[in-house]
Design a protein around this motif. Structure first.
Motif, short mmCIF file in Angstrom:
data_model
loop_
_atom_site.label_atom_id
_atom_site.label_comp_id
_atom_site.label_asym_id
_atom_site.label_seq_id
_atom_site.Cartn_x
_atom_site.Cartn_y
_atom_site.Cartn_z
N ARG A 24 0.76 -0.78 0.00
CA ARG A 24 0.04 0.02 -0.11
C ARG A 24 0.62 1.39 0.06
N ASN A 25 1.84 1.03 -0.31
CA ASN A 25 2.99 2.35 -0.51
C ASN A 25 3.35 2.46 -1.83
N TYR A 26 2.82 3.71 -2.34
CA TYR A 26 2.95 4.33 -3.68
C TYR A 26 4.25 3.77 -4.39
N GLN A 27 5.26 4.20 -3.88
CA GLN A 27 6.61 4.06 -4.46
C GLN A 27 6.81 2.31 -4.63
N ALA A 28 6.40 1.56 -3.48
CA ALA A 28 6.69 0.17 -3.74
C ALA A 28 5.76 -0.26 -4.66
N SER A 29 4.66 0.26 -4.71
CA SER A 29 3.76 -0.15 -5.74
C SER A 29 4.14 0.10 -7.29
N ARG A 30 4.76 1.25 -7.39
CA ARG A 30 5.28 1.67 -8.64
C ARG A 30 6.51 0.60 -9.04
N ASN A 31 7.14 0.09 -8.05
CA ASN A 31 8.32 -0.90 -8.36
C ASN A 31 7.50 -2.23 -8.67
N LEU A 32 6.25 -2.59 -8.14
CA LEU A 32 5.74 -3.80 -8.50
C LEU A 32 5.49 -3.73 -9.87
N LYS A 33 4.99 -2.34 -10.27
CA LYS A 33 4.42 -2.04 -11.61
C LYS A 33 5.57 -2.39 -12.71
N SER A 34 6.84 -2.13 -12.41
CA SER A 34 8.07 -2.23 -13.13
C SER A 34 8.64 -3.44 -13.22
N MET A 35 8.07 -4.32 -12.57
CA MET A 35 8.70 -5.81 -12.68
C MET A 35 8.22 -6.39 -13.76
N LYS A 36 9.05 -7.29 -14.46
CA LYS A 36 8.96 -8.04 -15.91
C LYS A 36 8.93 -9.61 -15.40
N LYS A 37 8.37 -10.10 -16.35
CA LYS A 37 8.27 -11.69 -16.10
C LYS A 37 9.64 -12.10 -16.06
N ASN A 38 10.27 -13.15 -15.36
CA ASN A 38 11.40 -13.62 -15.17
C ASN A 38 12.52 -12.59 -14.35
N ASP A 39 11.90 -11.60 -14.16
CA ASP A 39 12.95 -10.81 -13.01
C ASP A 39 13.19 -11.54 -11.76
N LEU A 40 14.24 -11.56 -11.28
CA LEU A 40 14.39 -12.18 -9.87
C LEU A 40 14.33 -11.27 -8.57
N VAL A 58 16.34 -14.72 2.78
CA VAL A 58 16.42 -16.19 2.84
C VAL A 58 16.31 -16.88 1.60
N GLY A 59 15.90 -16.34 0.63
CA GLY A 59 15.52 -16.91 -0.72
C GLY A 59 15.47 -15.87 -1.74
N ILE A 60 15.19 -16.68 -3.04
CA ILE A 60 14.96 -16.07 -4.23
C ILE A 60 13.72 -16.36 -5.03
N VAL A 61 12.76 -15.65 -5.46
CA VAL A 61 11.70 -15.76 -6.09
C VAL A 61 11.88 -15.30 -7.35
N LYS A 62 10.98 -15.65 -8.35
CA LYS A 62 10.75 -15.28 -9.73
C LYS A 62 9.60 -14.70 -10.05
N ILE A 63 9.41 -13.59 -10.83
CA ILE A 63 8.31 -12.85 -11.20
C ILE A 63 7.62 -13.96 -12.37
N ILE A 64 6.50 -14.51 -12.12
CA ILE A 64 6.09 -15.21 -13.19
C ILE A 64 4.76 -14.57 -13.78
N LYS A 65 4.20 -13.52 -13.31
CA LYS A 65 3.14 -12.90 -13.88
C LYS A 65 3.20 -11.46 -13.50
N GLU A 66 3.44 -10.42 -14.30
CA GLU A 66 3.52 -9.06 -14.14
C GLU A 66 2.38 -8.41 -13.44
N HIS A 67 2.39 -7.12 -13.01
CA HIS A 67 1.17 -6.89 -12.35
C HIS A 67 -0.01 -6.93 -12.69
#
Length: 140
Positions: free
Chosen positions: A32-48, A61-70
């Motif tokens: 619910r933070n606008y800057q964090a939300s903009r970052n989510l919107k900038s993520m592309k499929k396969n980003d880590l 603790v780990g690494i996740v991969k973006i599998i679906k954009e915003h």
């Protein structure tokens, strides 16, 4: 490809929860933070993304991969905020603590130090590689 860090309270959503979700996939929502939300919107499929436990733990603790954009976050009644889908990729061999990062001069300009409250942040390649090295993950 870009790199990111996603913070979560482990009592609400932990690495264990991520691993136990169907196909290790989960919606990253509730931002619910606008800057964090903009970052989510900038993520592309396969980003880590680094998976970071906040609260008492304060460690990557780990690494996740973006599998679906915003897409619209279903938990947001205002429909202003977004979610992404992430899949667990790998657990760090050695968790990298906030203390490890703060005590290393290399990270003095790292956004995790500069903007402590930001829950979704971009990680530049040099910091990504160094954290992977500290975490004994030479995969990326």
């Amino acid at each position: 490809m870009k790199f990111w860090l996603l913070k979560t309270e482990p009592e609400n959503w932990s690495w264990g929860n991520q691993l136990n979700s169907k196909n290790k996939i989960a919606e990253w929502n509730g931002v619910r933070n606008y800057q964090a939300s903009r970052n989510l919107k900038s993520m592309k499929k396969n980003d880590l993304c680094f998976f970071y436990h906040t609260g008492k733990e304060k460690k990557i603790v780990g690494i996740v991969k973006i599998i679906k954009e915003h897409f619209i976050d279903k938990s947001d009644k205002t429909k202003k905020f977004v979610s992404v889908l992430v899949r667990a990729e790998v657990k760090l061999t050695k968790a990298v603590t906030l203390e490890d990062i703060k005590n290393n001069e290399f990270f003095k300009e790292f956004v995790l130090i500069k903007q402590k409250r930001l829950s979704v942040m971009e990680v530049n390649t040099k910091y990504w590689k160094k954290i992977c090295k500290i975490g004994k993950m030479n995969l990326y």
